[in-house]
Write a protein that holds these residues in place. Structure first.
Motif, PDB file in Angstrom:
ATOM      1  N   ALA B 118      52.447 -16.915  42.450  1.00  0.00           N
ATOM      2  CA  ALA B 118      52.429 -17.705  43.681  1.00  0.00           C
ATOM      3  C   ALA B 118      51.086 -17.594  44.389  1.00  0.00           C
ATOM      4  O   ALA B 118      50.973 -17.827  45.576  1.00  0.00           O
ATOM      5  N   GLY B 119      50.025 -17.229  43.651  1.00  0.00           N
ATOM      6  CA  GLY B 119      48.716 -17.061  44.287  1.00  0.00           C
ATOM      7  C   GLY B 119      47.957 -18.366  44.373  1.00  0.00           C
ATOM      8  O   GLY B 119      48.548 -19.440  44.365  1.00  0.00           O
ATOM      9  N   ALA B 120      46.629 -18.237  44.464  1.00  0.00           N
ATOM     10  CA  ALA B 120      45.783 -19.420  44.528  1.00  0.00           C
ATOM     11  C   ALA B 120      46.030 -20.274  43.295  1.00  0.00           C
ATOM     12  O   ALA B 120      46.149 -19.757  42.188  1.00  0.00           O
ATOM     13  N   THR B 121      46.140 -21.576  43.500  1.00  0.00           N
ATOM     14  CA  THR B 121      46.510 -22.442  42.387  1.00  0.00           C
ATOM     15  C   THR B 121      45.307 -22.747  41.505  1.00  0.00           C
ATOM     16  O   THR B 121      44.881 -23.894  41.392  1.00  0.00           O
ATOM     17  N   THR B 122      44.756 -21.735  40.904  1.00  0.00           N
ATOM     18  CA  THR B 122      43.727 -21.960  39.895  1.00  0.00           C
ATOM     19  C   THR B 122      44.045 -21.060  38.713  1.00  0.00           C
ATOM     20  O   THR B 122      44.573 -19.964  38.877  1.00  0.00           O
ATOM     21  N   ALA B 124      41.908 -19.553  36.851  1.00  0.00           N
ATOM     22  CA  ALA B 124      41.068 -18.362  36.900  1.00  0.00           C
ATOM     23  C   ALA B 124      41.684 -17.314  37.813  1.00  0.00           C
ATOM     24  O   ALA B 124      41.634 -16.118  37.524  1.00  0.00           O
ATOM     25  N   GLY B 125      42.284 -17.778  38.922  1.00  0.00           N
ATOM     26  CA  GLY B 125      42.937 -16.861  39.840  1.00  0.00           C
ATOM     27  C   GLY B 125      44.130 -16.185  39.203  1.00  0.00           C
ATOM     28  O   GLY B 125      44.311 -14.972  39.296  1.00  0.00           O
ATOM     29  N   LEU B 128      43.368 -13.483  36.699  1.00  0.00           N
ATOM     30  CA  LEU B 128      42.966 -12.186  37.228  1.00  0.00           C
ATOM     31  C   LEU B 128      44.152 -11.245  37.376  1.00  0.00           C
ATOM     32  O   LEU B 128      43.997 -10.036  37.396  1.00  0.00           O
ATOM     33  N   CYS B 179      38.090 -23.462  30.795  1.00  0.00           N
ATOM     34  CA  CYS B 179      39.375 -22.824  30.515  1.00  0.00           C
ATOM     35  C   CYS B 179      39.227 -21.311  30.345  1.00  0.00           C
ATOM     36  O   CYS B 179      38.498 -20.849  29.469  1.00  0.00           O
ATOM     37  N   PRO B 180      39.918 -20.528  31.192  1.00  0.00           N
ATOM     38  CA  PRO B 180      39.762 -19.074  31.089  1.00  0.00           C
ATOM     39  C   PRO B 180      40.406 -18.499  29.837  1.00  0.00           C
ATOM     40  O   PRO B 180      40.081 -17.398  29.419  1.00  0.00           O
TER      41      PRO B 180
END
Lengths: 195, 293, 191, 238
Positions: B118-122, B124-125, B128, B179-180
């Motif tokens: 439910a964090g930042a909608t990326t 990459a986020g 992490l 793309c991570p």
């Protein structure tokens, strides 16, 4: 090639003009700056040594040739007058402490040749350790001492060095010694200047 | 004092100006003048769509490296490609048309989830946080970093999975760099078969987290008559050049050999070159590789 | 021991960026990308050390004998500007690999107040040449440390939800404030 | 180019440094421990900025392009030296307070930024208006920030005690971290205002409203380098 010459000429002209204008400004402002510096750096220190002054020692200051110095070296003497008569003088000396020079204003009573008091103007000692030389606990010891007594005990004087800050104490004491030697050499000319 | 100040400052200005002007003559660096010309011909957006760090970097590369094609500039389109081809003496047309491809079939339920993110909608986020919410470290996270990065609006997210519109894709490779998890790849539009998984895990580990992933059994490698398939880090790599050179006579034996149905033939709609005119609305079936086909 | 103390003091306690506020523009401008921050920090280190030594010699052998101390600002900044430009040209021609990693930052350094700041600071503190040299290294290592740490944190900002009005410079400044607060703790080491 | 009045007023709100144009951060952060210091620093900057703008505008046609920056720096530096001397002569305590930041006015990007962005392209009267406006805007910002930090951080304003002896000052504000946080929050407030205004008027928000040091060539260049490095890094990964 033309461009290079132009570059050089324009830049040198700009800097040269700047040099001319600025040096003119310097000639105009330097006496004002000098008295400002004395008022805000040495002034408070002198006030601390002499609590009651009838005159403004900064305005009445005079320069004397430095004893043992070159022809251009000078010492500034600040007179403390009472009813127009010279009561005491203040001089600033410097001695090498731990971090650099310790500058000290020393007040000397001209009638008794005793130290009225000292006050540290600037120093670069370690905060909390060497900086204690500017605290009353150390400076108070000089009050009322004769010129010969105004040095550290191990040099035959009457002053206790601050434990843990020997170098700073030596610096302050050296500064006082410098002033007393200047005062001794200049005593007569000082007295004739202000009567 | 005045004289000293004037002389010092005048001298300083004179010396620094002379040193600099002499130095600029002596230390001038000769650069290939064509680099500037080619850079001028490029749009100058520094978008990175060509895969190089800015327009000047591409101009340098296209002049110096014979393998760099003149039509990499996506922002400039065919006109710029033609101009660059003229300037560099390279043929504009002899480049294999490519397209972006997603090596993942993660659909609802096929990949186990570790947690709800439910964090930042990326992506990459999410990455992490313990490598992302999916149990598979190589699955499409589906938060759309590539969609936002795509300069040509050729991607979108559906059911937590990225989709690519081949007609709009210019194979610029921006998404691949974004793309991570590294699940995107640029492949030739003519490619016949492709693997739909990018996991580098061993078979058991893949089975634990995904119902569909490649278990590195190596059947396809053994079967391929063209020796166009190999394993690198437990990940299938297809040499499309060798595959295309061998031709269709193998009858896609690799696809038939795959026990997990992870190697598939590509639909012709996908691999066909992009149409000249762009349809107003892309029909649902033709713009994605149909995973259930 | 003295050198050790000088380094600790200049890097942590009186960090040139976080406690003395010098060089904030590149700090905020260059801290979005770690590689950029390292490049910028290294270039600043190089220039600060070189400029400090050269301005020190000029002060000692040209300005002091002629009593030109009041022209310090103009002379220092002209020397630094010319020096930076010269080094840029020199590196471009003679050491291209170094130019590629450091040289591109050089044009941005002339107006970095950390360079002029350190050159003037060592004069005001009346250091000798060796101490000035060491102080220049220590101060710029402090700069490098602060800017790289900041870049490491700010890289994460990209993947974080930040209110629209806090994005960019404001969040960078608040972040710098928190880092500065953390660095304040080092004050306890030297007291 | 606009009229004298518009060039003057833009520095007061629309492009007020350092809140809108993020220019000249170092002195902004360092000297605003009190309102008086902020005002004094601002006055020095007004002097240097206005005069350097006029001088640069006057000589702009004879300056060769290659030594442009060096000439600007020489002019700004001589004005700074002049300010240094005048300040020592007539406001010595302030000079002591501002310390090293007086000579550092010369590398304040606001000076070179305005020289490059405005004075080098415009006639002297407009350059003067721009310099005065920007300088006064800078002074206002500094005084505002200084007041804020002094009032809450020390409980005084221009040295006068405000809240009486029982007030416990929030001394965090007058220390280094307070400077950063305080400025950061003010900038965020300015951004918030821009967003709110754009929304209320139903206008498209200027996408560059917080792009930072607009007038400063160094920052622009830095952004370019950062973008390029990012591409290089991503390229290497792929």
């Amino acid at each position: 090639m033309m461009e290079i010459v132009r570059m050089i000429v324009v830049l040198s002209l700009i800097t040269g003009t700047a040099g001319f204008v600025l040096s003119g400004l310097k000639v105009w402002t330097s006496p004002i700056i000098e008295s400002q510096v004395l008022t805000y750096v040495q002034g408070p220190a002198i006030k601390q040594v002499f609590s009651d002054m009838a005159n403004d020692p900064i305005a009445d200051r005079k320069k004397f040739p430095k004893p043992g110095g070159g022809p251009e070296d000078q010492v500034i003497v600040f007179p403390i007058l009472k009813d127009g008569k010279l009561k005491a003088v203040a001089l600033e000396g410097a001695g090498k402490g731990y971090g650099g020079d310790v500058n000290v204003i020393v007040g000397v009573d001209t009638s008794t040749d005793t130290v009225v008091g000292i006050s540290i103007t600037t120093h670069k000692e370690t905060p909390g350790i060497g900086s204690r030389v500017s605290e009353p606990g150390f400076t108070k010891q000089f009050r009322g001492r004769t010129l010969a007594q105004a040095k550290l005990k191990k040099e035959g004087g009457a002053i206790d060095a601050i434990s843990g800050a020997t170098f700073s104490s030596i610096g302050a004491s050296e500064a006082v010694k410098q002033v007393t030697s200047w005062y001794t050499a200049l005593k007569d000319s000082i007295k004739t200047t202000w009567q | 004092m005045i004289a000293e100040s004037v002389i010092t400052l005048f001298g300083l200005g004179f010396v620094s100006a002379s040193v600099l002007s002499v130095a600029s003559r002596l230390l001038a660096v000769e650069e290939d003048p064509r680099i500037e010309v080619v850079t001028e011909a490029l749009p100058g957006a520094n978008c990175g769509g060509c895969g190089f760090a800015g327009c000047e970097a591409y101009a340098t590369a296209v002049l110096k490296d014979p393998s760099v094609p003149p039509n990499r500039c996506c922002a400039g389109g065919p006109d710029v490609a033609k101009r660059v081809a003229e300037l560099t003496g390279k043929a504009a047309g002899d480049v294999e048309p490519m397209v972006a491809f997603r090596r993942c079939v993660k659909v609802e339920g096929k990949v186990a989830r570790k947690y709800d993110y439910a964090g930042a909608t990326t992506c990459a986020g999410a990455k992490l946080l313990d490598g992302g919410p999916d149990a598979c470290r190589y699955a499409c996270i589906g938060l759309g970093d590539c969609v936002r990065a795509c300069p040509f609006d050729a991607m979108w997210i559906e059911d937590g999975l990225v989709h690519i519109a081949p007609a709009k894709c210019t194979s610029c490779g921006t998404c691949v760099r974004t793309c991570p998890n590294g699940i995107l790849e640029i492949i030739p539009r003519r490619a016949r078969v492709m693997v739909f998984c990018s996991s580098k895990d061993k078979g058991k580990a893949v089975k634990d987290v995904c119902e569909a992933g490649c278990i590195s059994c190596g059947a396809c490698v053994k079967k391929c008559p063209a020796k166009a398939i190999r394993m690198e880090d437990d990940r299938i790599v297809i040499d499309h050049k060798a595959c295309l050179a061998y031709g269709p006579s193998c009858e896609e034996v690799c696809v038939k050999s795959c026990p997990r149905d992870i190697l598939r033939c590509l639909k012709p709609e996908y691999i066909a070159p992009a149409p000249e005119t762009e349809p107003a609305h892309f029909p649902e079936e033709s713009h994605v590789v149909d995973l259930n086909a | 021991m003295d050198i050790f103390l000088l380094f600790i003091s200049a890097i942590f306690v009186n960090n040139i960026l976080l406690a003395q506020y010098l060089g904030n523009c590149p700090y905020l401008g260059c801290s979005k990308e770690k590689s950029v921050a390292i490049g910028m920090g290294a270039a600043v280190l190089f220039v600060i050390v070189l400029a400090t030594v050269i301005t020190f010699l000029i002060q000692k052998y040209i300005m002091n004998p002629f009593h030109l101390g009041y022209l310090q600002t103009i002379i220092f900044i002209l020397v630094i500007a010319a020096l930076v430009q010269f080094v840029e040209m020199f590196l471009k021609k003679m050491v291209p690999p170094l130019y590629k990693s450091l040289g591109i930052y050089l044009p941005l350094i002339t107006t970095n107040c950390a360079v002029l700041g350190v050159a003037i600071l060592v004069q005001r503190k009346e250091f000798d040449l060796w101490t000035s040299f060491l102080y220049a290294i220590a101060a710029s290592v402090g700069f490098l440390l602060a800017i790289v740490l900041m870049a490491g944190i700010r890289e994460r900002f990209v993947v974080t939800r930040i209110p629209r009005s806090m994005q960019g410079v404001p969040s960078g400044l608040v972040m710098a404030g928190i880092m500065s607060l953390a660095f304040l703790a080092f004050k306890g080491m030297i007291a | 180019m606009g009229s004298v009045a518009s060039e003057f007023t833009k520095g007061l709100w629309k492009e007020i440094p350092p809140f809108r144009l993020v220019l000249g951060l170092c002195p902004t952060l360092a000297v605003t421990t009190s309102a008086e210091n902020g005002l004094g620093m601002g006055a020095a900057v007004i002097f240097v900025l206005a005069l350097s703008n006029v001088l640069i505008s006057l000589v702009r046609s004879i300056i060769p392009k290659k030594v442009r920056i060096a000439c600007f720096i020489a002019i700004a530096a001589s004005l700074v030296v002049a300010v240094e001397m005048l300040m020592q002569a007539f406001a010595y305590p302030l000079y002591q307070q501002l310390g090293i930041f007086v000579p550092l006015i010369v590398v304040n990007c606001i000076i070179l930024g305005r020289a490059e962005a405005f004075a080098a392209k415009n006639p002297p009267h407009l350059a003067l208006a721009d310099g005065l406006g920007m300088g006064i805007g800078f002074t206002l910002s500094l005084t505002f920030l200084g007041s804020l930090r002094e009032i809450f951080g020390a409980g005084t304003w221009f040295g006068h005690s405000l809240f009486g002896p029982n007030y416990h000052p929030f001394s965090f504000l007058v220390q280094a971290p307070g400077a950063f946080v305080c400025l950061g929050i003010i900038l965020a407030g300015m951004n918030f205002l821009s967003i709110w205004q754009a929304k209320r008027k139903g206008l498209e928000l200027d996408p560059n409203f917080d792009a930072g040091c607009k007038g400063c060539m160094a920052c622009k260049k830095m952004d370019e380098i950062a973008a390029q490095k990012r591409l290089e890094r991503l390229g290497a990964k792929a």
